[in-house]
Motif scaffolding. Sequence first.
Motif, PDB file in Angstrom:
ATOM      1  N   THR A  68     -15.376  32.398  14.791  1.00 59.68           N
ATOM      2  CA  THR A  68     -14.809  33.660  15.295  1.00 59.68           C
ATOM      3  C   THR A  68     -15.892  34.511  15.958  1.00 59.68           C
ATOM      4  OG1 THR A  68     -13.176  33.666  13.521  1.00 59.68           O
ATOM      5  CG2 THR A  68     -13.586  35.770  14.604  1.00 59.68           C
ATOM      6  N   LYS A  89     -14.303  31.498  24.764  1.00 60.53           N
ATOM      7  CA  LYS A  89     -13.078  30.685  24.875  1.00 60.53           C
ATOM      8  C   LYS A  89     -13.405  29.285  25.387  1.00 60.53           C
ATOM      9  CE  LYS A  89      -9.801  34.493  25.680  1.00 60.53           C
ATOM     10  NZ  LYS A  89      -9.565  34.902  24.364  1.00 60.53           N
ATOM     11  N   ASP A  94     -12.477  31.477  18.499  1.00 58.42           N
ATOM     12  CA  ASP A  94     -11.461  32.527  18.439  1.00 58.42           C
ATOM     13  C   ASP A  94     -12.176  33.808  18.832  1.00 58.42           C
ATOM     14  OD1 ASP A  94      -9.422  30.819  17.495  1.00 58.42           O
ATOM     15  OD2 ASP A  94     -10.368  30.860  15.521  1.00 58.42           O
TER      16      ASP A  94
END
Length: 333
Positions: A68, A89, A94
Motif C-alpha cells: 500500500t 499503479k 494499492d
Amino acid sequence: MSTHPTETDSYPRADVTPPSGSLFPHKHLLGTWNLDPVSIKHILDTAEEYVEQNRRAQKSTPKCAGLTQINLFFENSTRTLMSFEIAGKRLGMDTISMSTGTSSIKKGETLLDTAATLNAMHPDVLVMRHADSGAVKLLSEKMDCAVINAGDGRAEHPTQALLDALTIRRRKGALHGQTVVISGDVAHSRVARSNIYLLSAMGARVRLVAPPTLLPKDVDRLGVEVATRMDEGLKGADVVMMLRLQQERMQGAFLPSLREYFRFWGLTAEKLAYAKDDVLVMHPGPMNRGVEIASDVADDIDRSAIEEQVEMGVAVRMACLDILTRNLRGEAA
Ligand code: ASP
C-alpha cells in the motif's frame, strides 16, 4: 514497533533498514544531501528499465502487488502527485492519494497525529509533500514504513533531482563534467537544492545564475559557482535549468517587476546563444512563460527536454518505490 500482517514468517518487519553495503542503504528518501554516487547510479539504472516498460502498451507489472502506497500532499501538485500515482499503479501497488482539503488537518489535527493515524493503517510507502522545510523528516520519524519526500518547503525535492539527472544522463551521456546552470529563484527552490547536492556528488560543475536577492543566504557553503548576469552565467553551459519564481514562499519584495525580471533573467533565444550550441533546456514545471522562460525556448524541440523530464519522472518514481520496498519483498535493495 509493529509488524505487517504477512503471508509467511519469512517476511521481515516493515521498518527494516537495508543493511549498510547494499546499493541503497537507506530506509527513506528524504533528500539528496545524503546520497552517494553508488546509490544515485543505482536509482538511475533501475529507472532506465522502467523507461522501456513505460513505452510499451502493457505498462504494469505485479512486482509490488499487495503493498500500500499513500500519497499525502499538503501543497498543490500536478506532475509529482500524478506521477507518483501512476508509478505505484504500474508496480501493482494499492495507491491512495489524500490532499489537505479532504483530511482532518483542516479540522486541526496535528501532523504527528496524522502520522499516527496513517501508521495504524500499515502503509508500506508514504509519499509526502509539505510547505514546511523539515516536515517530511519529522513525520518519517513516526512512521514504520518508507517515506519519500515529494517536496518540503524550500529544502529538498529529491525525486525531481533524480529525474533531472536521468534526463541529463540520457541526453548527454554522463553527469560527470557537465556544466549545469541553475537559474532563477534559487533562494526559494527545493528543486535547486536537491539538484546542487546530487549534481555535485556526481561530478558535474554547478553554476547558479540569479539576481542577488534570489540567491540563497548560504550560497558560499554550497560549493557552486555564482553569477548574477545571464551573459556571464550562461557561458559554456551544457544544461540550463530554469526555475519558477516561488511567490508563495516570498515574504516582501524580491523583484522590481515581472517585466523587468524577464528582461534581465528570463531565458530567451538571444541569451541562450551564450551557452554551448547543443545546450539542453530544462524546467521542473509549472512554467511561467514570459517570466522565467520565453515560449519559443520552452517549445524548441531540439533543445528543450521539458516533456522528457515529465516522462523520466514516472520511471524514477517507479525505481524509488521499487528499491525502497525490496526489503519487504525479500529482495536485496
Ligand atoms: N514543482 C516544483 C516543486 O514542487 C517546482 C515548482 O513548484 O516551481 O518544487
